[in-house]
Design a protein around this motif. Structure first.
Motif, PDB file in Angstrom:
ATOM      1  N   GLY A  49      -5.432   6.091   2.884  1.00 35.81           N
ATOM      2  CA  GLY A  49      -5.033   5.156   3.814  1.00 35.81           C
ATOM      3  C   GLY A  49      -3.715   4.626   3.446  1.00 35.81           C
ATOM      4  O   GLY A  49      -3.006   3.817   4.432  1.00 35.81           O
ATOM      5  N   GLU A  74      -9.308   0.520  -0.903  1.00 33.56           N
ATOM      6  CA  GLU A  74      -9.426   0.017   0.486  1.00 33.56           C
ATOM      7  C   GLU A  74      -9.101  -1.517   0.553  1.00 33.56           C
ATOM      8  O   GLU A  74      -8.373  -1.870   1.638  1.00 33.56           O
ATOM      9  N   LYS A  75      -9.176  -2.312  -0.483  1.00 33.56           N
ATOM     10  CA  LYS A  75      -8.579  -3.643  -0.300  1.00 33.56           C
ATOM     11  C   LYS A  75      -7.129  -3.721  -0.111  1.00 33.56           C
ATOM     12  O   LYS A  75      -6.658  -4.675   0.678  1.00 33.56           O
ATOM     13  N   LYS A  89      -6.380  -2.481   3.570  1.00 34.68           N
ATOM     14  CA  LYS A  89      -6.734  -3.213   4.554  1.00 34.68           C
ATOM     15  C   LYS A  89      -6.258  -4.629   4.585  1.00 34.68           C
ATOM     16  O   LYS A  89      -5.789  -5.177   5.753  1.00 34.68           O
ATOM     17  N   ASP A  90      -6.178  -5.156   3.351  1.00 35.80           N
ATOM     18  CA  ASP A  90      -5.874  -6.491   3.213  1.00 35.80           C
ATOM     19  C   ASP A  90      -4.484  -6.963   2.664  1.00 35.80           C
ATOM     20  O   ASP A  90      -4.049  -7.947   2.136  1.00 35.80           O
ATOM     21  N   SER A 112       0.728  -1.037  -0.089  1.00 33.48           N
ATOM     22  CA  SER A 112       0.078   0.071   0.030  1.00 33.48           C
ATOM     23  C   SER A 112       0.840   1.175  -0.202  1.00 33.48           C
ATOM     24  O   SER A 112       0.333   2.343   0.386  1.00 33.48           O
TER      25      SER A 112
END
Length: 404
Positions: free
Chosen positions: A64, A117-118, A121-122, A56
């Motif tokens: 994020g 977001e994926k 978060k993951d 990320s």
């Protein structure tokens, strides 16, 4: 940390991140050698990078992610490639695609937000699947033969085959280019979608650990929301800044080769000499040439990345440099690896020696975009255009010498 590893660090935060990535990279080298020899995949390296949160890094901070700059992206990728070039190249595609999507913002806001977001978060992995045997490299402008047919309910049915699907064993999502009537579209397809499968076709001389197998799509049904965007009709030669991860990877290979050459020269002590060969004048000269070539290519790479981040000039003004960096880096990396192998001699050809893997991996750079012939043609035409802009077509000053 090696002097060259730390040369382009600009802040304490960059140094902290680079140290963490460097520790992983140094620990990756042995497994990278095994993966290459056994034609396997370094799953453990992917998991280590996932735990670091590396996937990320190029997601914007307001989404994020870490929101790193292009300069930082290049810095970390070059260091990672010293340990496992295959994983670095593959992860570079993921990070670069994410950087590209968030900067160009061609996707629908909902699709891009969902993907970010994926990833945050993951730590999901994504890559574009764009290359096909019949159409060649997407940078050459070929239209995909993979088709997406719209049904009455708004859904799509996709059929086709993609080559060079890097990191295929661990991708969570595939960004597939397909022809939709007269347009070309990008679809985001989850790995577990029915009709999607990976066919293990990757049997190559170099970059064996990228697992760039074929992606096969057979009557894959997707909802209308899977259509992320219709791609604009633009010149295939336009440069894309995130592709700087490619020259960074190959210069990382060159840096690894440099270290291996010095390590060998320090330890190799034939009984015909009073000391290891590291002290021989010809070895010192070859190491000096390696340093000189690396300095020039790396300063070019980091200079262009920094200029892009500053965005003082219109983006199109940097197209030539963005393309030229890759060609210069690959030419330099091949030269450095060759010189490192000359220092190690025939020992470097042994299959258990790291240099033979670096030698094979570095030549793969010739076949990553942008292609060398296209770049040289572009630069040559640019030189002619500059001359004509200065003097006007057909009005250039004469070069004939009088009296001869």
């Amino acid at each position: 940390m090696d002097r060259l590893d730390n040369m382009f660090v600009l802040s304490a935060e960059q140094e902290r991140r680079l140290k963490a990535i460097g520790e992983l990279a140094d620990g990756f080298a042995e497994e990278a050698h095994r993966v290459d020899a056994e034609h396997d995949f370094a799953y453990a390296h992917i998991e280590a990078l996932r735990r670091l949160g590396y996937f990320s890094y190029t997601v914007p901070a307001d989404e994020g992610g870490e929101g790193i700059s292009l300069y930082e992206f290049v810095l970390y990728q070059e260091r990672l490639a010293q340990g496992d070039a295959s994983i670095a190249l593959g992860v570079g595609w993921h990070l670069g695609v994410v950087y590209d999507l968030n900067h160009k913002k061609q996707w629908t806001e909902a699709a891009l937000t969902d993907l970010n977001e994926k990833i945050v978060k993951d730590q999901h992995l994504v890559n574009r699947a764009a290359t096909e045997k019949a159409s060649g490299s997407p940078t050459r402008g070929g239209k995909p033969l993979t088709t997406a047919k719209r049904r009455q309910d708004g859904s799509y049915v996709l059929n086709g085959r993609k080559t060079f699907t890097t990191l295929s064993p661990v991708l969570d999502h595939f960004i597939v280019t397909a022809s939709v009537e007269e347009d070309t579209a990008e679809f985001l397809i989850p790995r577990n979608t029915a009709g999607l499968r990976i066919e293990e076709t990757w049997h190559t001389l170099g970059m064996r650990g990228t697992a760039s197998h074929d992606l096969v799509l057979e009557d894959v049904v997707l909802p209308e929301s899977a259509l992320a965007c219709l791609l604009p009709k633009k010149s295939a030669s336009a440069a894309t800044p995130y592709l700087l991860h490619i020259p960074a990877c190959y210069l990382g290979i060159a840096l690894a080769a440099r270290k291996e050459a010095i390590k060998f020269a320090y330890s190799y002590h034939p009984n015909s000499l009073p000391a290891p060969i590291i002290h021989l004048p010809n070895i010192v000269q070859q190491l000096g040439q390696i340093e000189l070539e690396l300095h020039a290519a790396r300063h070019f790479l980091y200079s262009v990345a920094a200029r892009w981040d500053r965005q003082v000039l219109p983006p199109e003004r940097l197209n030539a440099e963005l393309n030229a960096v890759k060609v210069t880096a690959v030419q330099t990396a091949m030269s450095v690896v060759d010189k490192a192998m000359r220092i190690a001699g025939a020992h470097s050809l042994a299959l258990d020696h790291p240099l033979q893997r670096l030698y094979r991996d570095v030549r793969f750079g010739l076949h990553n975009p942008p292609m060398e012939d296209a770049v040289l043609s572009m630069l040559g035409k640019l030189a002619i255009s500059d001359y004509e802009d200065a003097y006007g077509r057909g009005n250039a000053p004469s070069t004939r010498s009088e009296g001869r």
